[in-house]
Design an enzyme around this catalytic site. Structure first.
Site, PDB file in Angstrom:
ATOM      1  N   HIS A  61       0.821  -1.220   0.000  1.00 39.95           N
ATOM      2  CA  HIS A  61       0.000   0.000   0.000  1.00 39.95           C
ATOM      3  C   HIS A  61       0.855   1.270   0.000  1.00 39.95           C
ATOM      4  O   HIS A  61       1.962   1.304   0.534  1.00 39.95           O
ATOM      5  CB  HIS A  61      -0.892   0.008   1.241  1.00 39.95           C
ATOM      6  N   LYS A  70       7.103   5.564   7.382  1.00 39.93           N
ATOM      7  CA  LYS A  70       6.662   4.636   8.436  1.00 39.93           C
ATOM      8  C   LYS A  70       7.857   4.058   9.187  1.00 39.93           C
ATOM      9  O   LYS A  70       8.852   3.680   8.577  1.00 39.93           O
ATOM     10  CB  LYS A  70       5.856   3.480   7.809  1.00 39.93           C
ATOM     11  N   TYR A 130       3.240   0.543  14.241  1.00 38.67           N
ATOM     12  CA  TYR A 130       4.046   1.469  13.447  1.00 38.67           C
ATOM     13  C   TYR A 130       3.588   2.909  13.566  1.00 38.67           C
ATOM     14  O   TYR A 130       2.413   3.180  13.853  1.00 38.67           O
ATOM     15  CB  TYR A 130       4.117   1.038  11.983  1.00 38.67           C
ATOM     16  N   ASP A 169      -6.372  -6.159  -1.714  1.00 36.72           N
ATOM     17  CA  ASP A 169      -4.995  -6.504  -2.083  1.00 36.72           C
ATOM     18  C   ASP A 169      -4.969  -7.520  -3.219  1.00 36.72           C
ATOM     19  O   ASP A 169      -4.049  -7.523  -4.041  1.00 36.72           O
ATOM     20  CB  ASP A 169      -4.245  -7.028  -0.861  1.00 36.72           C
TER      21      ASP A 169
HETATM   22  C1  LIG Z   1      -4.455   2.047   7.165  1.00 39.22           C
HETATM   23  C2  LIG Z   1      -5.688   2.502   7.913  1.00 39.22           C
HETATM   24  C3  LIG Z   1      -6.866   1.790   7.859  1.00 39.22           C
HETATM   25  N1  LIG Z   1      -7.960   2.228   8.551  1.00 39.22           N
HETATM   26  C4  LIG Z   1      -9.180   1.426   8.481  1.00 39.22           C
HETATM   27  C5  LIG Z   1      -9.724   1.242   7.078  1.00 39.22           C
HETATM   28  C6  LIG Z   1     -10.339  -0.131   7.088  1.00 39.22           C
HETATM   29  O1  LIG Z   1     -11.696  -0.057   7.503  1.00 39.22           O
HETATM   30  C7  LIG Z   1      -9.550  -0.887   8.155  1.00 39.22           C
HETATM   31  C8  LIG Z   1      -8.533  -1.859   7.580  1.00 39.22           C
HETATM   32  O2  LIG Z   1      -7.765  -1.145   6.624  1.00 39.22           O
HETATM   33  P1  LIG Z   1      -6.788  -1.913   5.641  1.00 39.22           P
HETATM   34  O3  LIG Z   1      -7.435  -3.190   5.190  1.00 39.22           O
HETATM   35  O4  LIG Z   1      -6.336  -0.944   4.588  1.00 39.22           O
HETATM   36  O5  LIG Z   1      -5.597  -2.269   6.629  1.00 39.22           O
HETATM   37  P2  LIG Z   1      -4.149  -2.803   6.174  1.00 39.22           P
HETATM   38  O6  LIG Z   1      -4.312  -3.810   5.066  1.00 39.22           O
HETATM   39  O7  LIG Z   1      -3.457  -3.202   7.406  1.00 39.22           O
HETATM   40  O8  LIG Z   1      -3.467  -1.509   5.575  1.00 39.22           O
HETATM   41  C9  LIG Z   1      -2.152  -1.131   5.946  1.00 39.22           C
HETATM   42  O9  LIG Z   1      -1.311  -2.060   5.329  1.00 39.22           O
HETATM   43  C10 LIG Z   1       0.014  -1.688   5.048  1.00 39.22           C
HETATM   44  C11 LIG Z   1       0.918  -2.722   5.689  1.00 39.22           C
HETATM   45  C12 LIG Z   1       0.434  -0.319   5.377  1.00 39.22           C
HETATM   46  O10 LIG Z   1       1.627  -0.016   5.431  1.00 39.22           O
HETATM   47  C13 LIG Z   1      -0.572   0.730   5.568  1.00 39.22           C
HETATM   48  O11 LIG Z   1      -0.373   1.376   6.825  1.00 39.22           O
HETATM   49  C14 LIG Z   1      -1.968   0.285   5.483  1.00 39.22           C
HETATM   50  O12 LIG Z   1      -2.377   0.391   4.131  1.00 39.22           O
HETATM   51  O13 LIG Z   1      -8.862   0.106   8.933  1.00 39.22           O
HETATM   52  C15 LIG Z   1      -7.934   3.384   9.312  1.00 39.22           C
HETATM   53  O14 LIG Z   1      -8.930   3.774   9.938  1.00 39.22           O
HETATM   54  N2  LIG Z   1      -6.764   4.110   9.373  1.00 39.22           N
HETATM   55  C16 LIG Z   1      -5.636   3.706   8.695  1.00 39.22           C
HETATM   56  O15 LIG Z   1      -4.590   4.395   8.801  1.00 39.22           O
END
Ligand SMILES: Cc1cn([C@H]2C[C@H](O)[C@@H](COP(=O)(O)OP(=O)(O)O[C@H]3O[C@H](C)C(=O)[C@H](O)[C@H]3O)O2)c(=O)[nH]c1=O
Length: 182
Positions: A61, A70, A130, A169
């Protein structure tokens, strides 16, 4: 704290000084002066914590606006953590770096703004913790396909194991189609 350059010099592996005693251990995980002296003058505005099970892969991402630097580490478990340089002006444009981060080795990784980021969980469970230098901006968030053959990231996934990825993803864009950064 020991700061080590990875194969991409701006992505830095950090080994904190660990003070162990009969109670357990203590370590500083962020100290502005030491990081500034090491060339990482980061100012963080948001902390994140995600928990994942084995073979989950989150990423790759990045954000087109409010690009986030980060500082990543693992509170429990082990991951293979990957950063991909998306900056067209960079000599390492399109290259990737991967490091094993674990609660055992206590290593942290600094990933500057301008990189896509993701990790693969290698232990039964991971608490991934992080700090970010800018705020979450879902409108400009993009996903680079984690297993794009052109990127050639060597994820340590054993034969016969399927990475567990989100729908988002699974539909990440291949390297040739993504919007890169200046
Ligand atoms: C990233 C983020 C997500 N969210 C909410 C949005 C979704 O409802 C839920 C899960 O989000 P997501 O599926 O995008 O989470 P990850 O797959 O862990 O995303 C992260 O994955 C990789 C490893 C990264 O480096 C980024 O920080 C980030 O993109 O959390 C938030 O409220 N705030 C945030 O900063």
């Amino acid at each position: 704290m020991i700061f080590k350059r990875t194969c991409m010099p701006e992505v830095v592996l950090i080994e904190p000084q660990v003070f162990g005693d009969s109670r357990g251990f203590f370590m500083e995980t962020w100290e502005a002066r030491k990081f500034a002296e090491a060339g990482i003058p980061a100012h963080f505005v948001q902390d994140n914590h995600s928990r994942s099970s084995r073979w989950v892969l989150r990423g790759l991402h990045y954000q087109l606006q409010q690009t986030q630097g980060k500082l990543v580490r693992v509170g429990e478990g082990e991951v293979f953590d990957v950063a991909v340089d998306l900056r067209r002006s960079s000599p390492t444009f399109g290259q990737w770096a991967g490091e094993y981060l674990s609660a055992e080795n206590r290593r942290m990784l600094w990933i500057p703004p301008g990189f896509a980021h993701g990790f693969l969980v290698l232990s039964e469970r991971v608490d991934f913790i992080y700090k970010c230098t800018d705020y979450y901006d879902p409108a400009s968030e993009r996903t680079l396909l984690w297993n794009d053959p052109e990127l050639g990231i060597e994820w340590p996934i054993p034969a016969g194991v399927e990475a567990i990825v989100s729908e988002k993803d699974r539909h990440g864009l291949p390297w040739r189609s993504i919007e890169t950064l200046p």
